[in-house]
Design a protein around this motif. Sequence first.
Motif, mmCIF file in Angstrom:
data_model
loop_
_atom_site.group_PDB
_atom_site.id
_atom_site.type_symbol
_atom_site.label_atom_id
_atom_site.label_comp_id
_atom_site.label_asym_id
_atom_site.label_seq_id
_atom_site.Cartn_x
_atom_site.Cartn_y
_atom_site.Cartn_z
ATOM 1 N N SER A 32 44.504 41.077 39.241
ATOM 2 C CA SER A 32 43.678 40.084 39.159
ATOM 3 C C SER A 32 44.069 39.208 38.355
ATOM 4 O O SER A 32 44.153 37.955 37.767
ATOM 5 C CB SER A 32 42.373 40.121 39.773
ATOM 6 N N ASP A 33 43.659 39.910 36.965
ATOM 7 C CA ASP A 33 43.852 39.592 35.908
ATOM 8 C C ASP A 33 45.245 40.542 35.334
ATOM 9 O O ASP A 33 45.889 39.537 33.741
ATOM 10 C CB ASP A 33 42.410 40.039 34.366
ATOM 11 N N THR A 34 46.147 40.226 35.698
ATOM 12 C CA THR A 34 47.253 40.726 34.784
ATOM 13 C C THR A 34 48.768 39.665 35.201
ATOM 14 O O THR A 34 48.634 39.043 36.303
ATOM 15 C CB THR A 34 48.296 41.775 35.885
ATOM 16 N N PRO A 35 49.091 39.291 33.786
ATOM 17 C CA PRO A 35 49.660 38.429 33.479
ATOM 18 C C PRO A 35 50.932 38.075 34.480
ATOM 19 O O PRO A 35 51.682 39.285 34.568
ATOM 20 C CB PRO A 35 50.234 38.199 32.139
ATOM 21 N N ASN A 36 51.956 37.004 35.708
ATOM 22 C CA ASN A 36 52.393 37.163 35.868
ATOM 23 C C ASN A 36 52.729 37.709 37.355
ATOM 24 O O ASN A 36 53.768 38.106 38.118
ATOM 25 C CB ASN A 36 54.101 37.170 35.246
ATOM 26 N N ILE A 78 55.575 44.479 53.310
ATOM 27 C CA ILE A 78 54.580 43.802 52.100
ATOM 28 C C ILE A 78 55.622 42.609 51.501
ATOM 29 O O ILE A 78 56.350 43.599 51.219
ATOM 30 C CB ILE A 78 53.731 45.678 50.760
ATOM 31 N N VAL A 79 55.356 41.889 51.550
ATOM 32 C CA VAL A 79 55.883 40.954 50.714
ATOM 33 C C VAL A 79 55.039 39.800 50.065
ATOM 34 O O VAL A 79 53.614 40.010 50.082
ATOM 35 C CB VAL A 79 56.626 39.761 52.248
ATOM 36 N N ALA A 80 55.586 39.053 49.475
ATOM 37 C CA ALA A 80 55.248 38.308 48.174
ATOM 38 C C ALA A 80 54.441 37.205 49.037
ATOM 39 O O ALA A 80 55.031 36.760 49.821
ATOM 40 C CB ALA A 80 55.645 37.724 46.840
ATOM 41 N N LYS A 81 52.998 37.040 48.699
ATOM 42 C CA LYS A 81 52.242 35.981 48.988
ATOM 43 C C LYS A 81 53.393 33.674 48.843
ATOM 44 O O LYS A 81 54.004 33.985 47.249
ATOM 45 C CB LYS A 81 50.884 35.588 48.860
ATOM 46 N N ASN A 89 47.685 32.077 33.824
ATOM 47 C CA ASN A 89 48.425 32.770 33.240
ATOM 48 C C ASN A 89 49.920 32.831 34.298
ATOM 49 O O ASN A 89 50.719 34.336 33.605
ATOM 50 C CB ASN A 89 48.037 34.651 33.120
ATOM 51 N N GLY A 90 50.208 32.310 35.476
ATOM 52 C CA GLY A 90 51.038 32.657 36.701
ATOM 53 C C GLY A 90 50.247 34.276 36.915
ATOM 54 O O GLY A 90 51.952 34.058 38.404
ATOM 55 N N ASN A 91 49.659 34.289 38.041
ATOM 56 C CA ASN A 91 48.848 35.316 38.116
ATOM 57 C C ASN A 91 48.099 34.279 40.001
ATOM 58 O O ASN A 91 47.719 33.149 39.350
ATOM 59 C CB ASN A 91 47.883 36.185 37.724
ATOM 60 N N SER A 92 48.827 34.418 41.037
ATOM 61 C CA SER A 92 48.530 33.798 41.777
ATOM 62 C C SER A 92 47.007 35.384 42.583
ATOM 63 O O SER A 92 46.841 34.439 43.819
ATOM 64 C CB SER A 92 49.592 34.011 42.556
ATOM 65 N N VAL A 93 45.865 35.356 42.294
ATOM 66 C CA VAL A 93 46.211 36.534 43.312
ATOM 67 C C VAL A 93 44.526 35.636 42.995
ATOM 68 O O VAL A 93 43.716 35.063 42.594
ATOM 69 C CB VAL A 93 45.274 37.396 42.520
#
Length: 131
Positions: A32-36, A78-81, A89-93
């Motif tokens: 959840s805190d990982t950029p991109n 498993i696919v990206a949302k 930061n570009g994270n989508s969580v």
Amino acid sequence: MELFSSAFRSLENALDYSNTKQKVISQNIANSDTPNYKAKEVDQTRSFKAELDTSLESYRTDARHFAFTSEGNQASAIVAKKNVQYNNNGNSVDVDKEMTDLAANQIYYNAVSDRLSGKFRSLENVIKGGK
């Protein structure tokens, strides 16, 4: 002759789906805190299609008829949302949504495992002769 009914296979597939979903949700929360990092999800339409394909049996009267089998991987995809809001930061969580999905998946897993346990208790009762 099949020892177990198709219900056992369906319940096993449901547990596999829940296990895959648990791993994906955990991975999303951990990143959840990982950029991109782009959040992932289990594609339910592919999972349903795989379940449907494995549960259908076809009787073909002619070799030209289509078989009810699918070519390719029958595992949960498993696919990206898509269509998600990104953080700075570009994270989508979305951690709140992931925690909600985690709770719902736990309820689903418990329901399926209880049903499978009931099937085995019924089978044990039959083996013991109803005693």
